[in-house]
Design an enzyme around this catalytic site. Sequence first.
Site, short mmCIF file in Angstrom:
data_model
loop_
_atom_site.label_atom_id
_atom_site.label_comp_id
_atom_site.label_asym_id
_atom_site.label_seq_id
_atom_site.Cartn_x
_atom_site.Cartn_y
_atom_site.Cartn_z
N CYS A 54 0.83 -1.20 0.00
CA CYS A 54 0.00 0.00 0.00
C CYS A 54 0.87 1.26 0.00
O CYS A 54 1.38 1.66 1.05
CB CYS A 54 -0.91 -0.02 1.23
N CYS B 60 -0.47 4.18 2.15
CA CYS B 60 -0.32 4.02 3.60
C CYS B 60 1.14 4.19 4.02
O CYS B 60 1.44 4.87 4.99
CB CYS B 60 -0.76 2.62 4.07
N ASP B 61 2.04 3.52 3.31
CA ASP B 61 3.43 3.42 3.79
C ASP B 61 4.41 4.29 3.01
O ASP B 61 5.56 4.46 3.45
CB ASP B 61 3.89 1.94 3.70
#
Length: 305
Positions: free
Chosen positions: A131, A134-135
């Site tokens: 992701c 997200c990261d």
Amino acid sequence: MLYDTLIIGAGPAGMTAAIYAKRANLKVAMFEKYIPGGQIVNTAEIENYTGHPKMSGYELATHMLKHTESLGVDLIYDEILKIEDLGRTKKLITPTNTYETKTVIIATGTVPRKLGVPNEETLLSKGISFCAICDGPMYKDKVVAVIGGGNSAVEEASYLSTLATKVIVIQNLDKLTADKKAQDILMAKPNVEFRFGASVLEFLINDNHMMAGVLIKDNKGNEETITADGVFEYIGLIPVTNMVKDLGITNNYGYVMANEFMETKVLGIYSAGDVNVKQIRQVVTATADGAIAVQNVLKYLETWK
Ligand SMILES: Cc1cc2nc3c(=O)[nH]c(=O)nc-3n(C[C@H](O)[C@H](O)[C@H](O)COP(=O)(O)OP(=O)(O)OC[C@H]3O[C@@H](n4cnc5c(N)ncnc54)[C@H](O)[C@@H]3O)c2cc1C
């Protein structure tokens, strides 16, 4: 309580089904085991959903959720472990509860496929991610590798190139397979490199037990060590159908075989979105499936005695 329909999964397919079911006055609830939005929550930008020229996946998911909430859809945060076909009714089993319903709509989508190479499991959350949204921010001014060459890989690599100093795209084929526009955008980025015809042999671990890079091998047999602080894998999807494995409604790859009416071969069990055997897995096709499933649930309920 006996429900008219229970929807499993609050991604685009499930939330659309919930909107149509609620507007048709059905006794409906929707289950979500994680967070509403499904795969789009993990998507940096969505540019191809009609009416939303450019929007983050998270924002689109939030709009969808607010829409379902505005209609009063009952969202139950729980995981469906099993669907039992009792004939006229179906039983849905969670870790702590059971629910009875006349019909079910499976909208459980997919999860990312893993490479299955050495050190992958050890480095999950220690450098391996699925992701970018997200990261990605953790890799600001660092080097990352992206595995894959389809739309997800190419679009997320473009996003990562705005954060990382360098992005190395590793693709096992000799070309990218994403849309032309997405490819052109990525190709124009000055800080993106490509390795074509290359397979990942293993992930490399540094002295701090974190990601050090990737060992790859090209189709001529040459090995290369790619140094990277993070690796993002976009190599395909696996359908989430463990809860129906005894019902005989999935194909050899685990996808649900539903017809154009989203009916499975079990009367009263419908299926919508990415979890189905289908040509295009996108938000627009998932939402369409959700709507179609409910229309056919309604027809079936007219005959339900
Ligand atoms: C990186 C990436 C980028 C993408 N970019 C785009 C794009 O730009 N445009 C586009 O149109 N599409 C894009 N897609 C595809 C799009 O995200 C999917 O087509 C869409 O999300 C499918 O919706 P769905 O509802 O079928 O499944 P999902 O979105 O997968 O949702 C399924 C939901 O079901 C829940 N669930 C699963 N099992 C259970 C259970 N047993 N009990 C309860 N809940 C359960 C899951 O937690 C999840 O929330 C992208 C996908 C990825 C991975």
